[in-house]
Motif scaffolding. Structure first.
Motif, PDB file in Angstrom:
ATOM      1  N   LYS A 361       1.182  -1.374   2.319  1.00 35.65           N
ATOM      2  CA  LYS A 361       1.348  -1.141   1.294  1.00 35.65           C
ATOM      3  C   LYS A 361       2.730  -1.917  -0.125  1.00 35.65           C
ATOM      4  CE  LYS A 361       2.890   2.879  -1.855  1.00 35.65           C
ATOM      5  NZ  LYS A 361       3.652   4.374  -1.969  1.00 35.65           N
ATOM      6  N   ASN A 363       5.240  -3.807  -1.850  1.00 33.81           N
ATOM      7  CA  ASN A 363       6.215  -3.370  -2.877  1.00 33.81           C
ATOM      8  C   ASN A 363       6.286  -4.456  -4.242  1.00 33.81           C
ATOM      9  OD1 ASN A 363       8.254  -2.197  -1.739  1.00 33.81           O
ATOM     10  ND2 ASN A 363       9.619  -3.152  -0.580  1.00 33.81           N
ATOM     11  N   ASP A 407      -1.010  -8.073  -9.369  1.00 32.92           N
ATOM     12  CA  ASP A 407      -0.937  -6.295  -9.158  1.00 32.92           C
ATOM     13  C   ASP A 407      -1.364  -5.453  -8.501  1.00 32.92           C
ATOM     14  OD1 ASP A 407       1.445  -7.151 -10.681  1.00 32.92           O
ATOM     15  OD2 ASP A 407       0.639  -6.941 -12.236  1.00 32.92           O
ATOM     16  N   VAL A 408      -0.917  -5.235  -7.220  1.00 34.60           N
ATOM     17  CA  VAL A 408      -1.544  -4.012  -6.804  1.00 34.60           C
ATOM     18  C   VAL A 408      -1.662  -2.221  -6.904  1.00 34.60           C
ATOM     19  CG1 VAL A 408      -2.767  -3.201  -4.287  1.00 34.60           C
ATOM     20  CG2 VAL A 408      -2.659  -6.092  -5.298  1.00 34.60           C
ATOM     21  N   PRO A 409      -1.567  -1.297  -8.301  1.00 33.84           N
ATOM     22  CA  PRO A 409      -1.398  -0.625  -7.653  1.00 33.84           C
ATOM     23  C   PRO A 409      -1.827   0.724  -6.970  1.00 33.84           C
ATOM     24  CG  PRO A 409      -3.443  -0.467 -10.012  1.00 33.84           C
ATOM     25  CD  PRO A 409      -3.039  -2.442  -8.647  1.00 33.84           C
ATOM     26  N   ASP A 410      -0.855   1.460  -6.682  1.00 34.92           N
ATOM     27  CA  ASP A 410      -0.808   2.319  -5.642  1.00 34.92           C
ATOM     28  C   ASP A 410      -2.603   3.060  -5.565  1.00 34.92           C
ATOM     29  OD1 ASP A 410       1.336   1.719  -4.693  1.00 34.92           O
ATOM     30  OD2 ASP A 410       1.974   3.593  -4.477  1.00 34.92           O
ATOM     31  N   TYR A 411      -2.951   3.296  -6.864  1.00 35.59           N
ATOM     32  CA  TYR A 411      -3.963   4.344  -6.916  1.00 35.59           C
ATOM     33  C   TYR A 411      -5.358   3.381  -6.127  1.00 35.59           C
ATOM     34  CZ  TYR A 411      -5.730   1.511 -10.847  1.00 35.59           C
ATOM     35  OH  TYR A 411      -5.955   1.190 -11.834  1.00 35.59           O
ATOM     36  N   LEU A 413      -5.591   1.775  -3.640  1.00 37.75           N
ATOM     37  CA  LEU A 413      -5.329   1.598  -1.902  1.00 37.75           C
ATOM     38  C   LEU A 413      -6.009   2.503  -1.047  1.00 37.75           C
ATOM     39  CD1 LEU A 413      -1.105   1.531  -1.803  1.00 37.75           C
ATOM     40  CD2 LEU A 413      -2.942  -0.354  -1.768  1.00 37.75           C
ATOM     41  N   ASP A 414      -6.504   1.953  -0.431  1.00 41.79           N
ATOM     42  CA  ASP A 414      -7.151   2.111   0.993  1.00 41.79           C
ATOM     43  C   ASP A 414      -6.284   3.274   1.717  1.00 41.79           C
ATOM     44  OD1 ASP A 414     -10.306   1.990   1.948  1.00 41.79           O
ATOM     45  OD2 ASP A 414      -8.737   2.009   3.970  1.00 41.79           O
ATOM     46  N   LYS A 415      -6.529   4.560   2.691  1.00 38.97           N
ATOM     47  CA  LYS A 415      -5.995   4.761   3.666  1.00 38.97           C
ATOM     48  C   LYS A 415      -5.988   3.714   4.281  1.00 38.97           C
ATOM     49  CE  LYS A 415      -8.035   8.163   7.165  1.00 38.97           C
ATOM     50  NZ  LYS A 415      -9.183   8.568   7.586  1.00 38.97           N
ATOM     51  N   THR A 418      -6.542  -2.291   2.632  1.00 42.02           N
ATOM     52  CA  THR A 418      -7.066  -1.961   1.290  1.00 42.02           C
ATOM     53  C   THR A 418      -7.683  -4.132   1.923  1.00 42.02           C
ATOM     54  OG1 THR A 418      -5.510  -0.976  -0.129  1.00 42.02           O
ATOM     55  CG2 THR A 418      -6.646  -2.346  -1.268  1.00 42.02           C
TER      56      THR A 418
END
Ligand code: GLC
Length: 436
Positions: A361, A363, A407-411, A413-415, A418
């Motif tokens: 994930k 930062n 930018d990679v927002p949290d929503y 993200l793959d389990k 990503t």
């Protein structure tokens, strides 16, 4: 003099053309393999009855040969459902499967004319276990690979038996009989199933000359001009076969395949609980394709023909991830060096799309260095969500490309992992600051 030069030149061209043609035909034979990325290895044999090391357990004197062979009586395959196996393999995203037609213990999974030591004659399964799987895999467009052990520790004419026990040392008559037997069985599986790939093993015990490796290769290609062969034929194979160890650096071989177990065993061993998690398998897979290789992921079905739940789960999770990210995985080529992006990457065949595999994930925004191209668009593979990026440190007077921050927002993200797609204005061009 002129004439000699001409002759030399002509023969050089001839030799070079021959080489180029060979390379061409190898490249075309290996085309599907290069694009396949994932294969499923299947170690199925009588060792699953007791759940012990395949063949090695008697070779290493962990069990007597007689007791090892008693497992023949328990190999019943009563729940063997080849249609279900093939479906599961297809679901995993794999494009080929490699089944152990005969392991080092010499037990063939087909009705061999050349030895009764097979599942039809010697086990309660009483049938050819290869044919129905081959048929079902073909229905699912999965290429067929057959594993075949060159060495056969059960054959009375094979010199080696156990780690410290040999049948004989020098006896060319017996050895030649064995060679003939090997050729017969190899021809038999080619004729019966016409596999797309032959996966040899056990070559280390004899030299290429003794195996007649060159002639084996010729035989295979005569039977199927498109067949491909792994490297375990003493220099006569087509691609490298690293085992268990994930390459740290990108291998030099153009074609390679890492074979790997899900836990620490090839065959079914109920006691072995050291399974990799789906994340770990996917993480390893991303690394392999980033370096231009294939993963041959092993399953070990039980003696009744069922596939252990843990293994089914890994295949399904991997399949879900593969489906979502298929365009970043299949028909791609190796990505860019780690100096440019801190993680696995792949490139589309035309080199115009770069795929980044996010192993955690982030930062903050991702950073990419040294990309000379203009960026057309950036999106999350599988969901299509567009991502914003900005460029920093692009000095107008310098040739060095700016840093790309994404930018990679949290929503999004793959389990597991990503994948981000980056559309470039042309084939990727990396800036090389080692060349001044
Ligand atoms: C090794 C082992 C064998 C296993 C194979 C799979 O060569 O001898 O048991 O089947 O690796 O790659």
């Amino acid at each position: 003099m002129k004439k000699t030069i001409l002759i030399i030149a002509a023969s050089l061209i001839f030799v070079f053309n021959g080489f180029a043609q060979k390379q061409d035909s190898k490249d075309s034979r290996l085309q599907w393999f290069k694009n396949a990325k994932l294969g499923i290895f299947i170690h199925w044999g009588i060792y699953s009855v007791n759940g012990i090391d395949e063949s090695w357990s008697f070779y290493n004197n962990l069990i007597s040969y007689e007791d090892y062979m008693k497992q023949l009586n328990g190999f019943n395959a009563i729940n063997y459902d080849p249609a279900k196996w093939a479906k599961l393999i297809a679901q995993s995203g794999a494009k080929y499967a490699v089944l152990t037609s005969k392991h080092h213990d010499g037990v063939a999974l087909w009705d061999s004319k050349f030895s009764d030591l097979n599942t039809v004659k010697k086990t309660p399964a009483h049938r050819d276990l290869i044919k129905p799987l081959v048929d079902n895999l073909r229905k699912n467009n999965i290429k067929i690979g057959l594993y075949f052990s060159l060495l056969d520790w059960s054959n009375p004419n094979y010199p080696n038996f156990k780690r410290n026990e040999q049948r004989y040392k020098n006896d060319s008559t017996r050895w030649n009989k064995f060679v003939q037997f090997n050729f017969n069985q190899i021809a038999e599986i080619m004729d019966n199933y016409n596999p797309d790939l032959i996966w040899f093993d056990g070559d280390w015990e004899q030299s290429a000359e003794r195996w007649h490796a060159k002639e084996i290769r010729e035989l295979l290609l005569k039977k199927n001009k498109n067949v491909i062969i792994n490297s375990r034929l003493r220099g006569y194979g087509d691609y490298a076969t690293p085992e268990q160890g994930l390459p740290i650096h990108k291998p030099k071989d153009k074609y390679w395949e890492l074979c790997m177990t899900m836990n620490d065993s090839w065959g079914y061993q109920g006691n072995d609980k050291n399974y990799k998690t789906p994340y770990q398998v996917i993480r390893i897979f991303a690394d392999v394709i980033s370096n231009g290789g294939n993963l041959l992921l092993d399953i070990g079905p039980k003696a009744d023909g069922t596939i252990p739940v843990k293994q089914v789960n890994i295949l399904k999770e991997l399949g879900r991830w593969n489906r979502k990210h298929s365009r970043a995985i299949f028909n791609t080529k190796a990505g860019i060096p780690r100096d440019y992006f801190d993680g696995p990457t792949t490139l589309s065949e035309d080199g115009k799309t770069l795929y980044l595999f996010l192993t955690g994930k982030p930062n903050g925004p991702l950073m990419l260095k040294g990309i000379t191209n203009k960026i057309n668009n950036i999106w999350v593979v599988g969901s299509g969500i567009k991502l914003k990026h900005d460029i920093k440190m692009k000095a107008w007077w310098s040739k060095i490309p700016g840093l790309i921050f994404i930018d990679v927002p949290d929503y999004v993200l793959d389990k597991y992992i990503t994948v981000i797609g980056i559309g470039l204005d042309g084939e990727i061009k990396l800036f090389d600051d080692t060349k001044k």
